[in-house]
Design a protein around this motif. Structure first.
Motif, PDB file in Angstrom:
ATOM      1  N   MET A 133      36.718  78.623 -10.995  1.00  0.00           N
ATOM      2  CA  MET A 133      36.855  77.738  -9.831  1.00  0.00           C
ATOM      3  C   MET A 133      36.239  76.377 -10.091  1.00  0.00           C
ATOM      4  N   CYS A 134      35.094  76.358 -10.763  1.00  0.00           N
ATOM      5  CA  CYS A 134      34.476  75.073 -11.120  1.00  0.00           C
ATOM      6  C   CYS A 134      35.402  74.267 -12.017  1.00  0.00           C
ATOM      7  N   ILE A 135      35.906  74.890 -13.064  1.00  0.00           N
ATOM      8  CA  ILE A 135      36.798  74.196 -13.999  1.00  0.00           C
ATOM      9  C   ILE A 135      38.041  73.701 -13.270  1.00  0.00           C
ATOM     10  N   GLY A 136      38.597  74.530 -12.387  1.00  0.00           N
ATOM     11  CA  GLY A 136      39.768  74.117 -11.622  1.00  0.00           C
ATOM     12  C   GLY A 136      39.488  72.894 -10.766  1.00  0.00           C
ATOM     13  N   SER A 137      38.320  72.870 -10.145  1.00  0.00           N
ATOM     14  CA  SER A 137      37.936  71.721  -9.325  1.00  0.00           C
ATOM     15  C   SER A 137      37.830  70.463 -10.171  1.00  0.00           C
ATOM     16  N   TRP A 138      37.117  70.546 -11.285  1.00  0.00           N
ATOM     17  CA  TRP A 138      36.938  69.374 -12.143  1.00  0.00           C
ATOM     18  C   TRP A 138      38.251  68.913 -12.741  1.00  0.00           C
ATOM     19  N   LEU A 139      39.073  69.851 -13.138  1.00  0.00           N
ATOM     20  CA  LEU A 139      40.356  69.492 -13.721  1.00  0.00           C
ATOM     21  C   LEU A 139      41.216  68.749 -12.701  1.00  0.00           C
ATOM     22  N   ALA A 140      41.319  69.306 -11.506  1.00  0.00           N
ATOM     23  CA  ALA A 140      42.159  68.693 -10.476  1.00  0.00           C
ATOM     24  C   ALA A 140      41.610  67.357  -9.995  1.00  0.00           C
ATOM     25  N   PHE A 141      40.362  67.326  -9.604  1.00  0.00           N
ATOM     26  CA  PHE A 141      39.843  66.132  -8.941  1.00  0.00           C
ATOM     27  C   PHE A 141      39.442  65.040  -9.924  1.00  0.00           C
ATOM     28  N   GLY A 142      38.933  65.412 -11.086  1.00  0.00           N
ATOM     29  CA  GLY A 142      38.651  64.407 -12.111  1.00  0.00           C
ATOM     30  C   GLY A 142      39.928  63.754 -12.597  1.00  0.00           C
ATOM     31  N   ARG A 143      40.971  64.570 -12.749  1.00  0.00           N
ATOM     32  CA  ARG A 143      42.259  64.038 -13.192  1.00  0.00           C
ATOM     33  C   ARG A 143      42.863  63.164 -12.102  1.00  0.00           C
ATOM     34  N   LEU A 144      42.784  63.612 -10.857  1.00  0.00           N
ATOM     35  CA  LEU A 144      43.294  62.815  -9.736  1.00  0.00           C
ATOM     36  C   LEU A 144      42.603  61.451  -9.715  1.00  0.00           C
ATOM     37  N   ASN A 145      41.291  61.443  -9.802  1.00  0.00           N
ATOM     38  CA  ASN A 145      40.552  60.179  -9.751  1.00  0.00           C
ATOM     39  C   ASN A 145      40.898  59.277 -10.929  1.00  0.00           C
ATOM     40  N   HIS A 146      41.069  59.866 -12.117  1.00  0.00           N
ATOM     41  CA  HIS A 146      41.410  59.051 -13.285  1.00  0.00           C
ATOM     42  C   HIS A 146      42.840  58.510 -13.187  1.00  0.00           C
ATOM     43  N   VAL A 147      43.772  59.369 -12.844  1.00  0.00           N
ATOM     44  CA  VAL A 147      45.179  58.950 -12.758  1.00  0.00           C
ATOM     45  C   VAL A 147      45.356  57.830 -11.733  1.00  0.00           C
ATOM     46  N   LEU A 148      44.664  57.924 -10.603  1.00  0.00           N
ATOM     47  CA  LEU A 148      44.784  56.896  -9.565  1.00  0.00           C
ATOM     48  C   LEU A 148      43.883  55.689  -9.810  1.00  0.00           C
ATOM     49  N   GLY A 149      43.049  55.766 -10.857  1.00  0.00           N
ATOM     50  CA  GLY A 149      42.163  54.654 -11.177  1.00  0.00           C
ATOM     51  C   GLY A 149      40.915  54.605 -10.329  1.00  0.00           C
ATOM     52  N   LEU A 150      40.604  55.688  -9.648  1.00  0.00           N
ATOM     53  CA  LEU A 150      39.424  55.728  -8.785  1.00  0.00           C
ATOM     54  C   LEU A 150      38.138  55.997  -9.561  1.00  0.00           C
ATOM     55  N   ASP A 151      38.255  56.458 -10.785  1.00  0.00           N
ATOM     56  CA  ASP A 151      37.062  56.861 -11.533  1.00  0.00           C
ATOM     57  C   ASP A 151      36.125  55.705 -11.852  1.00  0.00           C
ATOM     58  N   THR A 152      36.594  54.494 -11.719  1.00  0.00           N
ATOM     59  CA  THR A 152      35.711  53.339 -11.924  1.00  0.00           C
ATOM     60  C   THR A 152      34.963  52.976 -10.647  1.00  0.00           C
ATOM     61  N   ALA A 153      35.367  53.558  -9.512  1.00  0.00           N
ATOM     62  CA  ALA A 153      34.725  53.259  -8.224  1.00  0.00           C
ATOM     63  C   ALA A 153      34.107  54.510  -7.610  1.00  0.00           C
ATOM     64  N   CYS A 154      34.046  55.577  -8.369  1.00  0.00           N
ATOM     65  CA  CYS A 154      33.660  56.884  -7.833  1.00  0.00           C
ATOM     66  C   CYS A 154      32.164  56.998  -7.597  1.00  0.00           C
ATOM     67  N   ILE A 155      31.819  57.548  -6.439  1.00  0.00           N
ATOM     68  CA  ILE A 155      30.453  57.936  -6.098  1.00  0.00           C
ATOM     69  C   ILE A 155      30.572  59.339  -5.555  1.00  0.00           C
ATOM     70  N   LEU A 156      29.718  60.247  -6.003  1.00  0.00           N
ATOM     71  CA  LEU A 156      29.802  61.625  -5.536  1.00  0.00           C
ATOM     72  C   LEU A 156      29.812  61.637  -4.011  1.00  0.00           C
ATOM     73  N   PRO A 157      30.748  62.349  -3.382  1.00  0.00           N
ATOM     74  CA  PRO A 157      30.915  62.295  -1.930  1.00  0.00           C
ATOM     75  C   PRO A 157      29.644  62.615  -1.141  1.00  0.00           C
ATOM     76  N   SER A 158      28.727  63.396  -1.667  1.00  0.00           N
ATOM     77  CA  SER A 158      27.511  63.727  -0.928  1.00  0.00           C
ATOM     78  C   SER A 158      26.684  62.485  -0.628  1.00  0.00           C
ATOM     79  N   ALA A 159      26.864  61.441  -1.433  1.00  0.00           N
ATOM     80  CA  ALA A 159      26.140  60.192  -1.199  1.00  0.00           C
ATOM     81  C   ALA A 159      26.583  59.532   0.104  1.00  0.00           C
ATOM     82  N   HIS A 160      27.724  59.943   0.644  1.00  0.00           N
ATOM     83  CA  HIS A 160      28.262  59.348   1.860  1.00  0.00           C
ATOM     84  C   HIS A 160      28.008  60.213   3.093  1.00  0.00           C
ATOM     85  N   ARG A 161      27.322  61.306   2.907  1.00  0.00           N
ATOM     86  CA  ARG A 161      27.076  62.186   4.063  1.00  0.00           C
ATOM     87  C   ARG A 161      26.063  61.554   5.007  1.00  0.00           C
ATOM     88  N   PRO A 162      26.267  61.755   6.291  1.00  0.00           N
ATOM     89  CA  PRO A 162      25.311  61.208   7.250  1.00  0.00           C
ATOM     90  C   PRO A 162      23.973  61.938   7.174  1.00  0.00           C
TER      91      PRO A 162
END
Length: 162
Positions: A133-162
């Protein structure tokens, strides 16, 4: 970046939330759960995560080091992951985690009985499912962020939690 981001808006929050409000927050929760609830050791976790990051080419993922209780993997760990077959820096569990990540990402049809016998000798069934499950998450979301070009602007989502 492949997605037009409105001026002054955080790209990650926009893409993962505003653009797909029914999917993005659920995907983010899954991505965070991998870090928050893992029972895997830090070295095997990071070996698998970084091997997927290398395969995906996700810039943020390659730069990120998971921290637990104030500890991170040592300098040079990324290089050891690159050399997972031959490095003397890994125990068998860590080596298997890197191998599984690579084969899961590049040749999941090639996961043969010999591999399963080796991994089952070092990981419980629950740990194999968790690592999968960990590998599946990293594969899907890391690839999504890279393909869309978001990996240069990425901050782990927990940093945005209230």
């Amino acid at each position: 970046m492949q997605i037009d981001i409105p001026q002054g808006v955080d790209p990650i929050l926009y893409v993962w939330g505003d653009l797909v409000p029914g999917i993005g927050p659920a995907a983010s929760a899954f991505s965070l759960a991998v870090y928050e609830y893992t029972t895997l050791g830090l070295r095997e976790f990071e070996a698998a995560r970084l091997r997927v990051a290398q395969i995906n080419g996700c810039l943020f993922c390659l730069d990120w080091r998971t921290e637990r209780d104030g500890e991170k993997v040592e300098e040079g760990f990324l290089d050891a992951v690159t050399q997972w077959r031959t490095t003397d820096a890994f125990d068998e569990r860590t080596r298997l985690a890197a191998e599984y990540a690579e084969r899961y990402a590049l040749d999941h049809h090639g996961l043969d009985d010999e591999f399963w016998a080796r991994i089952k000798a070092h990981y419980s069934q629950a740990q194999i499912v968790e690592l999968s499950m960990c590998i599946g998450s990293w594969l899907a979301f890391g690839r999504l962020n890279h393909v869309l070009g978001l990996d240069t602007a990425c901050i782990l989502p927990s940093a945005h939690r209230p």
